[in-house]
Motif scaffolding. Sequence first.
Motif, PDB file in Angstrom:
ATOM      1  N   TYR A  47       0.812  -1.214   0.000  1.00 44.86           N
ATOM      2  CA  TYR A  47       0.000   0.000   0.000  1.00 44.86           C
ATOM      3  C   TYR A  47       0.852   1.274   0.000  1.00 44.86           C
ATOM      4  N   GLU A  48       2.037   1.181  -0.614  1.00 46.12           N
ATOM      5  CA  GLU A  48       2.900   2.355  -0.702  1.00 46.12           C
ATOM      6  C   GLU A  48       2.476   3.301  -1.816  1.00 46.12           C
ATOM      7  N   SER A  49       1.792   2.777  -2.827  1.00 43.89           N
ATOM      8  CA  SER A  49       1.334   3.624  -3.924  1.00 43.89           C
ATOM      9  C   SER A  49       0.150   2.953  -4.611  1.00 43.89           C
ATOM     10  N   VAL A  50      -0.599   3.742  -5.365  1.00 41.60           N
ATOM     11  CA  VAL A  50      -1.746   3.212  -6.098  1.00 41.60           C
ATOM     12  C   VAL A  50      -1.293   2.161  -7.105  1.00 41.60           C
ATOM     13  N   LYS A  51      -0.184   2.427  -7.775  1.00 46.19           N
ATOM     14  CA  LYS A  51       0.306   1.529  -8.817  1.00 46.19           C
ATOM     15  C   LYS A  51       0.661   0.159  -8.274  1.00 46.19           C
TER      16      LYS A  51
END
Length: 307
Positions: free
Chosen positions: A133-137
Amino acid sequence: MSFEMTKGLFKYDFTDQHAILGIPLDAEFNDIRKRYMKIARRLHSDTCSFESQADKDWANQFLSKVVNPAYNKFSKESDRKEYSLLLAAIGKRVVKEQAKMQIESEAAKQLATAQNWEEAYKTAVSKLALKQYESVKETQEAINQISELNMVYLLRKERQGIPTQPPPPPTDDKRLKKTDPPTPTPTPTPTPIQVTQPRTDSPAEPYCRRAQGFMDSKSYAKAILELKEGVKRDPKYSKAHAMLAMCYVEQNQATMAKLEMNKAFASNPEEPTALEVKKKLEQASAKAKKGDDKPGFFASLFGGKKK
């Protein structure tokens, strides 16, 4: 916004809640709760650290529509038991359909051949969960990869304890003479393709006939009672499980419908009624994704937005 996951256990018309939360399949509830709280803080609108507003909106939607429902599956003991039964049925289906299995991620490929596979599985899941969950990608890709790990783990777990074919006895070279002609290798006989034929000799068949009469008159509760008696007499009768699944669909009990559908597929992957149930569930899922979820108690978990 599309939140569709398409790899690993998601291919089996199954929502892999463990993959969404980034936890191994044997995780204890306390660990599940801790992991959920960490994800919720990461994605909630009041505490989300994503830079762009679009990413923050995505995070808030993903929390309410994907993460919260995943955690809800574990919050009650009855739901956990029901989910465990469904997962067990999926495991048997994975083994039955392993010839069609496609593995894409490198982590899952390594797990498929790892010697200490249980430890390798937990290590791989933990590694992906760190950046999940560090980035949307990265989020949906990590979920897909964890679900592939879960699929391979279930396959290896189900096959554990199954005796392998013993190797042929070693050739005694001393008995061979130079003048002896080599023994020709016999041409293997091709294995015929097995076509599953519907059974009609099951002791559950009379119950299915009575249940069909109740279903025709929309008396699904009575039909369910008949079918439950039927599967007691023949637990592997795919038709009875498929009809049970259809009854649950008509009563809007999607989880129970999936459970019975997968039991039917485990005995007969081409069971017509089960295929019809699968189509109905997919259509219902597509309609549900178009609607917005109503705000629940998770919005107040962090006190809501400050005024």
